[in-house]
Design a protein around this motif. Structure first.
Motif, mmCIF file in Angstrom:
data_model
loop_
_atom_site.group_PDB
_atom_site.id
_atom_site.type_symbol
_atom_site.label_atom_id
_atom_site.label_comp_id
_atom_site.label_asym_id
_atom_site.label_seq_id
_atom_site.Cartn_x
_atom_site.Cartn_y
_atom_site.Cartn_z
ATOM 1 N N GLN A 1 52.031 63.270 54.955
ATOM 2 C CA GLN A 1 52.008 64.542 55.695
ATOM 3 C C GLN A 1 50.593 65.072 55.895
ATOM 4 O OE1 GLN A 1 53.841 63.923 52.926
ATOM 5 N NE2 GLN A 1 55.590 65.313 52.753
ATOM 6 N N CYS B 1 55.547 73.397 59.329
ATOM 7 C CA CYS B 1 54.800 72.136 59.321
ATOM 8 C C CYS B 1 53.319 72.454 59.539
ATOM 9 C CB CYS B 1 55.345 71.194 60.403
ATOM 10 S SG CYS B 1 54.742 69.517 60.201
ATOM 11 N N CYS C 1 62.144 63.061 58.760
ATOM 12 C CA CYS C 1 60.682 62.997 58.838
ATOM 13 C C CYS C 1 60.111 61.759 58.144
ATOM 14 C CB CYS C 1 60.086 64.260 58.224
ATOM 15 S SG CYS C 1 58.295 64.272 58.277
ATOM 16 N N ALA D 1 63.489 67.897 57.770
ATOM 17 C CA ALA D 1 62.893 67.060 56.718
ATOM 18 C C ALA D 1 63.625 65.718 56.595
ATOM 19 C CB ALA D 1 62.931 67.797 55.387
ATOM 20 N N CYS E 1 61.900 72.732 55.396
ATOM 21 C CA CYS E 1 61.896 72.214 56.772
ATOM 22 C C CYS E 1 63.296 71.793 57.234
ATOM 23 C CB CYS E 1 60.945 71.024 56.852
ATOM 24 S SG CYS E 1 60.900 70.300 58.496
ATOM 25 N N CYS F 1 57.627 71.271 53.330
ATOM 26 C CA CYS F 1 58.692 70.288 53.586
ATOM 27 C C CYS F 1 60.022 70.688 52.954
ATOM 28 C CB CYS F 1 58.260 68.908 53.103
ATOM 29 S SG CYS F 1 56.738 68.339 53.886
#
Ligand code: SF4
Length: 347
Positions: free
Chosen positions: A217, A193, A209, A206, A203, A200
């Protein structure tokens, strides 16, 4: 904040990812609170890659708080030279002396927080990593992750904003593995991040998020500082005579770089006549952006608090970053016969 039904899964995904993908860093191979404390202090304002060699050298010379408490200050500073922000080394020794008096490393968050040089983040990191105490550690990486996961544009530079995210971090913290959870959050911010171009697709959280859904972002976190940086222009004098350089030494109790040697300025030599300019460099400290000119000057009749130091002795003395940069400027000037310029750096 995430819905309660998602918190357990968020923690599990993050911890599982950390177990498989964490970087192999020397301070992650130990549970010794002393070693973890040293690493956390070194990592304040210094990048991981820069810290590793210092951490290993420091621990082999000062392997315990007793050894650190007893160390001569000049030796301590020599082992810190290059890391910058020297008050950290001084605070480490003061804290080690507190431990020597008590005969042990502190074992509660409150006790750790009372050590010189330890703030909320560092106390939480040490308490959780070394002792598994449930305290959420919030560094810049964690603020960024929280702000994005919650899609929350609260200003992280304000005190109210920091408290707001601290509450969220406390709720998200995994109480059974707080040390691992804190490290995983920081690792996610440091490796996935990222401030620009967050990864992403790689991630592990994710799915939870909010910023990924809103596409914000890159706009988060919001960080609006009330303080503006200050530009300042200063001149340091390079006065060399008979194989020696005129310098002054910071007091042992100076907050900034105690015991370090500096080039004189007008404040030290008010009557000196400035001569040829040898070059300039930039140097940043917190909110200050300095431009330093390096100039020759006449040998003063009264050197005041300055002392003549043999050039060959410089290698064994703690020299300030400003002095080291000025030395580079002078070397470049002598090689090219042109005023030299060196880029900005902090420290
Ligand atoms: Fe950060 Fe992207 Fe992961 Fe969200 S999905 S936490 S923005 S890396």
């Amino acid at each position: 904040m995430l819905p309660a039904s998602e918190v357990t899964e968020f923690r599990a995904n993050l911890l599982d990812w950390f177990a498989r993908h964490q970087r192999d860093l020397p301070w992650r191979r130990t549970r010794d609170p002393y070693a973890i404390w040293i690493s956390e202090i070194m990592l304040q304002q210094t990048r991981v890659a820069a810290v590793i060699p210092y951490y290993e050298r420091f621990l082999s010379r000062f392997p315990t708080f007793q050894a650190l408490a007893d160390a001569p200050e000049a030796e301590l500073l020599a082992h810190w030279a290059g890391l910058g922000y020297y008050y950290r080394a001084r605070n480490l020794q003061k804290a080690a002396q507190v431990m020597r008096e008590k005969g042990r490393f502190p074992i509660s968050y409150e006790e750790i927080r009372c050590l010189p040089g330890v703030g909320d983040y560092t106390a939480a990191a040490i308490a959780s990593i070394a002792f598994d105490l449930p305290h959420a550690a919030l560094d810049g990486n964690v603020f960024r992750v929280l702000s994005r996961v919650c899609d929350d544009a609260t200003n992280i530079a304000s005190s109210a904003g920091r408290k707001h995210f601290a509450r969220i971090a406390d709720e998200l913290l995994d109480g059974t593995e707080p040390g691992m959870f804190n490290q995983a959050m920081m690792e996610l911010g440091a490796t996935i991040c990222l401030p620009n171009n967050p990864q992403c697709l790689l991630c592990p959280v994710a799915r939870f998020c909010g910023a990924r859904v809103s596409g914000r972002q890159e706009e988060l976190p919001v960080k609006i500082s009330a303080r503006k940086s200050v530009e300042e222009h200063r001149t340091v004098f390079w006065i060399e005579h008979g194989g020696a350089l005129l310098l002054w030494q910071r007091a042992a109790n100076s907050r900034l770089m105690p015991g370090f040697w500096e080039l004189p300025e007008r404040a030290q030599l008010p009557a000196v006549a400035a001569g040829r300019k040898l070059g300039s460099f930039r140097h940043g400290i917190t909110f200050y952006n300095y431009r330093f000119d390096v100039a020759e000057a006449s040998v003063p009749v009264d050197a005041g608090a300055c002392q003549w130091i043999a050039l060959e002795a410089l290698a064994n003395l703690p020299l300030s970053t400003v002095l080291k940069k000025a030395k580079g400027v002078v070397g470049k000037y002598r090689a090219t016969n042109e005023p030299a310029s060196i880029a900005t750096a902090s420290g």
